[in-house]
Design a protein around this motif. Structure first.
Motif, short mmCIF file in Angstrom:
data_model
loop_
_atom_site.label_atom_id
_atom_site.label_comp_id
_atom_site.label_asym_id
_atom_site.label_seq_id
_atom_site.Cartn_x
_atom_site.Cartn_y
_atom_site.Cartn_z
N GLU A 113 -0.29 -0.13 -3.50
CA GLU A 113 -0.13 0.68 -2.35
C GLU A 113 -1.54 1.32 -0.92
O GLU A 113 -1.83 2.61 -0.27
CB GLU A 113 0.91 1.24 -1.79
CG GLU A 113 2.35 0.43 -1.97
CD GLU A 113 3.76 1.50 -1.02
OE1 GLU A 113 4.45 0.57 -1.05
OE2 GLU A 113 3.75 2.33 -1.14
N GLN A 132 -2.38 0.88 2.14
CA GLN A 132 -1.60 2.32 2.50
C GLN A 132 -1.58 4.14 2.99
O GLN A 132 -1.75 4.72 3.50
CB GLN A 132 -0.18 1.83 2.68
CG GLN A 132 0.09 0.68 3.59
CD GLN A 132 -0.38 -0.14 2.43
OE1 GLN A 132 -0.45 -0.24 1.28
NE2 GLN A 132 -0.42 -1.63 3.31
N ASP A 149 -3.37 -5.26 3.36
CA ASP A 149 -2.69 -3.99 4.76
C ASP A 149 -2.05 -4.78 5.43
O ASP A 149 -1.26 -3.83 6.28
CB ASP A 149 -3.87 -4.66 5.97
CG ASP A 149 -3.91 -5.66 6.37
OD1 ASP A 149 -3.87 -6.68 5.70
OD2 ASP A 149 -4.86 -6.07 6.84
N LYS A 150 -0.58 -5.30 4.42
CA LYS A 150 0.80 -4.98 4.90
C LYS A 150 1.70 -4.30 4.41
O LYS A 150 1.37 -4.52 2.87
CB LYS A 150 1.33 -6.94 4.92
CG LYS A 150 0.02 -7.24 5.75
CD LYS A 150 -0.07 -7.65 7.29
CE LYS A 150 -0.26 -8.65 7.87
NZ LYS A 150 -1.57 -8.84 8.04
N TYR A 151 2.16 -4.02 4.50
CA TYR A 151 3.19 -2.87 4.00
C TYR A 151 4.33 -2.84 3.57
O TYR A 151 5.30 -3.79 4.45
CB TYR A 151 3.54 -1.27 5.12
CG TYR A 151 3.94 -0.10 4.21
CD1 TYR A 151 4.13 0.53 2.79
CD2 TYR A 151 5.52 0.69 4.95
CE1 TYR A 151 5.55 0.90 2.16
CE2 TYR A 151 5.54 1.59 4.26
CZ TYR A 151 5.68 1.49 2.89
OH TYR A 151 6.85 2.77 2.45
N GLU A 152 4.85 -3.48 2.65
CA GLU A 152 6.02 -3.33 2.15
C GLU A 152 7.01 -2.24 1.30
O GLU A 152 5.93 -2.01 0.07
CB GLU A 152 7.01 -4.12 1.22
CG GLU A 152 6.28 -5.77 2.53
CD GLU A 152 6.42 -7.23 1.06
OE1 GLU A 152 7.08 -6.99 0.66
OE2 GLU A 152 5.84 -8.10 2.03
N LYS A 153 7.87 -1.70 1.54
CA LYS A 153 8.45 -0.73 1.21
C LYS A 153 8.39 -0.95 -0.80
O LYS A 153 9.02 -1.72 -0.75
CB LYS A 153 9.73 0.29 1.21
CG LYS A 153 10.23 1.29 0.90
CD LYS A 153 11.45 1.91 1.35
CE LYS A 153 12.28 2.98 0.94
NZ LYS A 153 13.34 3.61 1.78
N GLU A 166 6.34 -1.33 -2.29
CA GLU A 166 5.00 -2.74 -3.74
C GLU A 166 4.54 -1.47 -4.65
O GLU A 166 4.37 -1.11 -4.33
CB GLU A 166 4.54 -3.10 -2.05
CG GLU A 166 3.72 -2.35 -1.89
CD GLU A 166 3.09 -3.25 -0.63
OE1 GLU A 166 2.99 -4.30 -0.75
OE2 GLU A 166 2.93 -3.42 0.57
N VAL A 226 3.84 5.73 -1.36
CA VAL A 226 3.62 6.29 0.85
C VAL A 226 4.35 7.44 0.69
O VAL A 226 4.50 8.07 1.32
CB VAL A 226 3.13 4.62 1.45
CG1 VAL A 226 3.39 5.09 2.70
CG2 VAL A 226 2.25 3.66 0.94
N ASP A 257 9.21 5.22 -3.79
CA ASP A 257 8.01 3.81 -2.86
C ASP A 257 6.36 5.35 -2.77
O ASP A 257 6.93 6.87 -2.21
CB ASP A 257 7.94 3.79 -1.76
CG ASP A 257 7.36 3.68 -0.93
OD1 ASP A 257 6.75 2.30 -1.49
OD2 ASP A 257 6.58 4.35 0.10
#
Length: 800
Positions: free
Chosen positions: A321, A324, A312-316, A318, A283, A281
């Motif tokens: 990014e 983030q 602005d919504k974080y999903e591992k 994705e 991030v 990932d």
């Protein structure tokens, strides 16, 4: 050249190629017997080597590519500076002192996609809207304003135009040879870069050759060895720069540069990467590497994020990014890309400014300066940092991100880039001008999003033609075979020039590349009727939801949906009821579980049974993606050929194309009588047919576009898919002989230095590990027979 001389040349050429082919055939057969299920290994010729093993020798020869983190191989001694500045940088006089201030400028390109010069290879003409040679003018002006500059590139550099294909397949970069893109970047003073997802398109062996001679560190912190977890590429670079502070005094700043690539490369280039790399990932990778960079001496940190800004919504895990990453502690500046979009707007009107913490005027996300400089070199990213030395550290006290657009009204281009590009550019132009057939009418994509379209039809016809031959006599060949293709050029990202536009007459390789932009590989999927419907439900996301009670104008096209995801599936017939909501969003996530836009889905005039099985020929990008229906396929495997070469072989076989769509899809009558609007190129008003379904209204305020009205017209008859034409025997036989990707047009390219025909190196299994295609001496001989027949005049050519 006399006939006897020509015959001798042909004989020598055939002998040389057949010798190489025989060796390749033996190697391919041995690899096939060892690991028949691994197309990557079969293509690369290394049965069991991991990326770490493959890079071990490279690292021994080139410590710049080492993944070990140590001051010895991560710190730059400013070797690119003049001798006087170098000496100064090593003296006590350049050590920063308390309260000292310096203004630093980071200049960034992204998604150049082998647009080295200002030339459109698809239209075969110079343009002023793109190209590194144009961006270089912006670079020099920005350096004049502030010479305290670090130049970086954000990836997707070596693929994207016929020049990229030419240097990967036709005249591939060899070990020790510098790719012309990096030769130009180095000449312009670039000091670091990262890897984009398209860097992996041609396989790891090719990428390693490019990295070895890039002339700059190409950093990546999230691609790791699956066995050891260690970095495969250099995770970061600390570049020590000698700058002039606000008082005119020399001082040193150590800039740590790292980068990431979307984890989705494991799907997009599965054939190249499966079992060879893992991708973390983005991030998490940056969170882990920033402290390491600081510990190694970085004063400020720059992330080259080959990832879109996203949301602005974080999903591992994705894809995009950038938002983030810019929000992480310890990150001082971020260069984003991948999405081919632009940030900041500079005026507060940009797409990303709806998210919290996004400042589109000053180019900051949660206080961190960020740029996304479009695509193809049409913009330059500019990040300005004001640094103050305080408490023993350089600290960012002010910052700003901006992008600058190239001057599209000027013919000015950087001569250094033009000179470096000369050989590859001229070779590419000669390559793309080779004729493969003719078309009886123009082929355009101006209306591909509102009605069944010839530009998509031809791709589907070619894929069906190829798959039917490839699967003949197999269990898969006994099932109904369908084909899926999308319009790659349909006003992409608000660009009114981004349309396929092929005039009637000769079709050359450049036209095929215009029809099919990407270096994808053919793939087949086995799906049932229910999965096929979900696939089409996903494609229906191309359209906005239309209110059937509204009399005011409504926009038809969902501009947030990527046109390359609007799959048209040929071999079946269907309608879209766009008064219904979308079932899926653009990422393939369910948003309206009970919605159904796809109506009257039929095969051979009968409603499709949800359990009936089909084979769908598509490409590796789609096959390894997250499309509903696709992701549930019971069979998913690559075939032996690139999609573009399948189209070339098809045109060679058919020779004379009739570019008419079969009308297998249309909108349902629920929009009848409504005022439906869409934009396409203003010039398309001259191409409106006689069906009365499209009406030109006026030029749009958006540059180059026109506003059109779509009028529902009931289909005259039930659409029936076009029957595949028969093919000349010799071309079919050549295609059946393993469908070699190097057909005779490539073998007879013109050498621009001598203006004579030249035999390029055989682009066999080793030169494009993406396909796992095997070649036999018999296959090469079959294709050479066709090519030589053309050379000797034994095969009649159509007059232009």
């Amino acid at each position: 050249m006399s006939k006897s001389t020509l015959q001798k040349t042909v004989f020598l050429l055939s002998a040389a190629v057949l010798t190489a082919a025989a060796a390749n055939a033996v190697q391919a057969e041995e690899i096939s017997q060892a690991k028949p299920a691994d197309p990557v290994t079969a293509a690369s010729g290394t049965a069991d080597s991991s990326p770490a093993q493959a890079n071990a020798a490279d690292t021994a020869e080139n410590t710049e590519s080492s993944s070990a983190i140590s001051p010895e191989n991560t710190a730059d001694t400013s070797a690119n500076l003049p001798a006087e500045a170098r000496a100064a940088s090593q003296s006590e006089d350049t050590k920063p002192v308390e309260g000292q201030q310096v203004d630093v400028r980071i200049l960034a390109t992204t998604d150049l996609h082998t647009n080295l010069v200002n030339y459109d290879y698809y239209q075969d003409k110079p343009v002023e809207t793109l190209g590194l040679a144009k961006t270089a003018i912006l670079i020099e002006k920005a350096k004049q304003e502030n010479p305290n500059v670090l130049l970086v590139d954000n990836g997707d550099t070596i693929q994207g135009t016929p020049l990229g294909t030419y240097k990967a397949i036709v005249d591939p970069v060899e070990k020790g040879e510098q790719h012309p893109m990096y030769a130009a970047l180095q000449a312009l003073g670039f000091e670091a870069g990262t890897l984009g997802n398209h860097e992996f398109n041609y396989g790891l062996d090719y990428l390693n050759r490019v990295i070895e001679t890039a002339g700059m560190p190409l950093v990546n912190a999230n691609v790791v060895d699956p066995a050891t977890g260690k970095f495969i590429y250099q995770p970061y670079k600390i570049i020590e720069k000698t700058f002039t502070d606000t008082q005119g005094r020399l001082t040193t700043v150590k800039i740590g540069v790292t980068g990431i690539v979307p984890p989705q490369i494991l799907n997009w280039d599965k054939a190249n990467l499966e079992g060879k790399v893992l991708v973390r990932d983005s991030v998490e990778a940056i969170q882990d590497i920033i402290p390491e960079m600081r510990k190694a001496g970085a004063d400020i940190t720059l992330v080259l994020s080959h990832s879109g800004i996203g949301d602005d919504k974080y999903e591992k895990g994705e894809e995009n990014e950038g938002y983030q990453i810019a929000s992480l502690p310890g990150v001082d500046a971020v260069v984003t890309g991948h999405s081919h979009a632009e940030f900041p707007s500079g005026n507060g009107s940009g797409f990303y400014e709806k998210y919290a913490g996004v400042d589109g005027i000053n180019g900051r996300i949660n206080g961190t300066p960020v740029t996304m400089a479009g695509k193809y070199g049409d913009h330059l990213g500019v990040i300005d940092l004001s640094l103050t030395y305080k408490d023993g550290n350089w600290q960012v006290t002010d910052s700003k991100g901006a992008i600058r657009k190239v001057d599209t009204k000027s013919h000015e281009a950087d001569q250094r880039v033009i000179d470096i590009a000369k050989e590859a550019h001229e070779g590419t132009v000669s390559y793309v001008r080779q004729q493969v057939g003719t078309t009886t009418a123009p082929i355009t994509s101006y209306f591909a999003l509102v009605k069944d379209d010839p530009s998509v039809q031809i791709v589907n016809n070619a894929q069906l033609w190829y798959a039917q031959q490839e699967l003949a006599g197999t269990p898969e060949g006994q099932l109904p075979i369908l084909s899926a293709a999308a319009p790659f050029k349909a006003g992409t990202r608000g660009d009114a020039t981004a349309y396929t536009d092929i005039p009637a007459g000769p079709i050359a390789i450049k036209n095929v590349a215009d029809l099919y932009l990407y270096d994808n590989v053919t793939a087949i999927l086995k799906v049932n009727g229910a999965q096929l419907k979900e696939w089409l439900e996903m494609s229906a996301g191309q359209f906005n939801t239309i209110d059937p009670t509204k009399t005011a104008p409504q926009d038809l096209i969902n501009t947030n949906y990527r046109t390359y995801n609007f799959d048209v599936i040929d071999g079946v017939t269907y309608e879209f009821d766009i008064t219904q909501p979308n079932k899926y969003d653009r990422e393939g996530k369910t948003v309206n579980a009970n919605a159904s836009r796809v109506r009257n889905l039929k095969y051979q005039g009968r409603d499709i049974d949800p359990n009936q099985e089909f084979i769908v020929v598509t490409n590796n990008y789609r096959a390894n993606g997250n499309f509903p229906g696709v992701r549930e396929a019971s069979l998913n495997r690559l075939l032996n050929l690139e999609n573009r070469q399948a189209i070339i072989n098809y045109i060679l076989a058919v020779q004379n194309i009739n570019p008419s769509a079969d009308g297998n899809w249309h909108f349902a009558d629920t929009i009848q009588g409504l005022d439906i609007r869409f934009l396409t190129a203003d010039k398309a008003k001259d191409l409106i047919g006689s069906d009365s379904d499209i009406v030109y209204l006026a030029a749009s305020a958006q540059e180059g576009f026109g506003e059109y009205k779509f009028v529902y017209v009931a289909p005259k008859t039930e659409p029936v898919p076009i029957e595949q034409p028969s093919s000349p025997t010799i071309a079919v036989e050549a295609a059946n002989l393993q469908h070699s990707r190097v057909d005779f047009p490539v073998l007879t390219a013109v050498d621009p230095s001598t203006n004579k025909q030249a035999s390029h190196k055989q682009a066999g299994a080793e030169s494009l590990p993406a396909t796992g295609e095997k070649h036999s001496a018999l296959a090469i001989l079959g294709v050479l027979t066709v090519g030589f027949a053309s050379l000797l005049g034994l095969k009649k050519e159509e007059k232009n």
